[in-house]
Design an enzyme around this catalytic site. Structure first.
Site, short mmCIF file in Angstrom:
data_model
loop_
_atom_site.label_atom_id
_atom_site.label_comp_id
_atom_site.label_asym_id
_atom_site.label_seq_id
_atom_site.Cartn_x
_atom_site.Cartn_y
_atom_site.Cartn_z
N ARG A 140 -7.48 -27.61 10.83
CA ARG A 140 -7.95 -26.83 9.69
C ARG A 140 -7.06 -25.59 9.53
NH1 ARG A 140 -12.74 -27.81 12.89
NH2 ARG A 140 -14.26 -29.16 11.84
N LYS A 166 -14.20 -24.31 14.54
CA LYS A 166 -15.34 -23.64 13.91
C LYS A 166 -16.40 -23.31 14.95
CE LYS A 166 -15.32 -25.39 9.15
NZ LYS A 166 -16.10 -26.16 8.15
N HIS A 220 -6.02 -29.01 2.77
CA HIS A 220 -7.15 -29.80 3.25
C HIS A 220 -6.92 -31.30 3.05
CE1 HIS A 220 -11.19 -30.09 4.78
NE2 HIS A 220 -11.54 -30.88 3.78
N ARG A 223 -5.28 -32.88 5.95
CA ARG A 223 -6.22 -33.24 7.00
C ARG A 223 -6.85 -34.61 6.71
NH1 ARG A 223 -9.77 -31.17 11.19
NH2 ARG A 223 -11.94 -31.18 10.47
N HIS A 247 -15.34 -32.54 14.78
CA HIS A 247 -16.60 -32.74 14.05
C HIS A 247 -17.75 -32.94 15.03
CE1 HIS A 247 -14.20 -34.32 10.36
NE2 HIS A 247 -14.44 -33.02 10.27
N TYR A 256 -13.73 -38.18 5.66
CA TYR A 256 -12.31 -37.88 5.56
C TYR A 256 -11.43 -39.13 5.50
CZ TYR A 256 -13.13 -32.93 6.62
OH TYR A 256 -13.53 -31.62 6.58
#
Length: 287
Positions: A140, A166, A220, A223, A247, A256
């Site tokens: 990311r 994250k 993005h 990714r 994730h 994705y």
């Protein structure tokens, strides 16, 4: 029209940021929340504790936001005014009447190979390295921004990267030999130095790529390219891909991945008792 930020909003946002830091929220999250609320504050025309449910609905209804952007803003507003009510700053939460926004339908959109190649030709060394970290390692923009020389890890098979994901979650992502070599060749410290916390901001990382990639493609989407290519190369190993992408759920990872035409055709042939068609030796994914 954007208005100057009032003293009441400035004080409220400072106090809210302090609460978020006390709750161990990441600097990136705090910065994003502040920016989202500042956008509202400069347009709503009243202080944070005078905002009514009707005024907030009129404001959000006038914004031409994408579905995920709208969903994220509503979550921010609900959280902010819940904090205001909890701390006695307001009696009624004006964001409580905001409608629920469902998550957008999965729409994996990897960058076509020719677009990626042409964009890489336009990019300088720094931007091309950023693009490769998204395309070849699935990182990311916030994770790319924070890469530090101390995060490089040798193992028996090569080099890996400790990724700061994250929610302060860490994960190890193997690097291709070329990516590892180029990262190790950089000076010690942050791979992409900048004025915010010593490194580039996630927004600036995004902007650098946006300057060389044609619309509608973004960092993005690179990714998405990694997820799609890795899924195909691993014969659909979603669990490994989930870990590589950071994730919490394999369902998120699936959003994705664009299944290749060759994979779908192989399934149809197999169901009919036929041998799968020969696959071209070109790039893994036809997009």
């Amino acid at each position: 029209m954007a208005l100057p930020l009032s003293a009441s909003w400035t004080d409220a946002l400072d106090d809210y940021a302090l609460d978020l830091r006390a709750a161990n929220r990441t600097p990136a999250t705090i910065r994003a929340r502040r920016e989202q609320l500042q956008h509202l504050a400069r347009r709503i025309g009243v202080g944070p504790w005078e905002v009514t449910a009707d005024a907030l609905l009129i404001f959000v209804g006038s914004q031409e936001w994408m579905q995920e952007t709208r969903r994220n803003r509503y979550a921010c507003f609900r959280e902010f005014w819940r904090w205001g009510k909890r701390t006695g700053r307001i009696k009624h939460n004006p964001a409580k009447r905001l409608p629920r926004v469902n998550a957008s339908a999965p729409n994996p959109d990897p960058v076509p190979e020719h677009v990626y190649v042409e964009s890489m030709r336009r990019a300088d060394d720094r931007t091309s390295l950023i693009m490769r970290l998204a395309h070849d390692a699935g990182l990311r923009r916030g994770e790319i921004a924070q890469i530090h020389s101390d995060d490089l890890r040798p193992d028996l098979l090569g080099w890996s990267l400790l990724v700061h994901g994250k929610g302060r979650k860490l994960r190890i992502v193997p690097l291709t030999p070329r990516l590892a070599l180029d990262l190790r060749a950089l000076p010690e410290g942050f791979a992409f130095p900048g004025a915010i916390d010593g490194h580039l901001s996630p927004r600036r990382v995004y902007e650098l790529v946006d300057d060389v990639m044609p619309n509608p493609w973004t960092l993005h989407n690179l990714r998405h390219s990694f997820a799609t290519n890795a899924h195909e190369a691993s014969n659909g190993d979603v669990l490994t891909l989930r870990n590589l992408m950071g994730h919490a759920s394999a369902d998120t990872t699936g959003r994705y991945v664009r299944l290749s035409d060759a994979r779908g055709r192989s399934v149809v042939y197999a169901a009919a008792g036929l041998a799968p068609p020969e696959r071209p030796a070109a790039h893994l994914v036809a997009v």
